[in-house]
Motif scaffolding. Sequence first.
Motif, short mmCIF file in Angstrom:
data_model
loop_
_atom_site.label_atom_id
_atom_site.label_comp_id
_atom_site.label_asym_id
_atom_site.label_seq_id
_atom_site.Cartn_x
_atom_site.Cartn_y
_atom_site.Cartn_z
N GLN A 22 35.65 47.88 54.90
CA GLN A 22 34.44 46.75 54.88
C GLN A 22 34.75 45.49 54.53
N GLU A 23 35.82 45.35 53.57
CA GLU A 23 36.32 43.75 53.28
C GLU A 23 36.71 43.09 54.67
N SER A 24 37.49 43.96 55.39
CA SER A 24 37.97 43.50 56.82
C SER A 24 36.97 43.03 57.99
N ARG A 28 34.61 36.25 56.85
CA ARG A 28 35.61 35.63 56.07
C ARG A 28 36.13 36.57 55.03
N PRO A 29 36.96 37.36 55.45
CA PRO A 29 37.56 38.72 54.54
C PRO A 29 38.58 37.91 53.49
N ASP A 30 38.52 38.45 52.11
CA ASP A 30 39.25 38.07 51.22
C ASP A 30 40.62 38.73 51.21
N GLU A 31 41.57 37.91 52.12
CA GLU A 31 42.98 38.57 52.30
C GLU A 31 43.71 39.06 50.94
N LEU A 33 42.36 39.96 48.31
CA LEU A 33 41.73 41.41 47.75
C LEU A 33 42.29 42.28 48.77
N ILE A 34 42.22 42.18 49.90
CA ILE A 34 42.74 43.28 51.04
C ILE A 34 44.27 43.58 50.68
N ALA A 35 44.88 42.74 50.37
CA ALA A 35 46.43 42.89 50.13
C ALA A 35 46.43 43.81 48.68
N ARG A 36 45.63 43.57 47.87
CA ARG A 36 45.96 44.22 46.60
C ARG A 36 45.24 45.59 46.72
N LEU A 37 44.18 45.89 47.39
CA LEU A 37 43.66 47.16 47.61
C LEU A 37 44.69 47.88 48.42
N LYS A 38 45.49 47.16 49.47
CA LYS A 38 46.58 47.99 50.16
C LYS A 38 47.55 48.32 49.27
#
Length: 63
Positions: A22-24, A28-31, A33-38
């Motif tokens: 969803q974030e991706s 303008r995705p929050d990179e 946040l994505i890194a933390r989720l990964k």
Amino acid sequence: MADRYLEYLSREHARLEDKIRQESKRPRPDEVLIARLKKLKLALKDQMQSWAGTRPSPDRLTA
């Protein structure tokens, strides 16, 4: 008990994957946040593998 915990971990892993997807998709995705989720998702995967490795396999012969 271990089966329930593995199911919980699996659901959390899928939930994090969905949040990452969803974030991706955002314009303008929050990179960060994505890194933390990964990282969280990877930690869950490691934990699932660890729990699955400690459970006795039904095809293993026991003494």
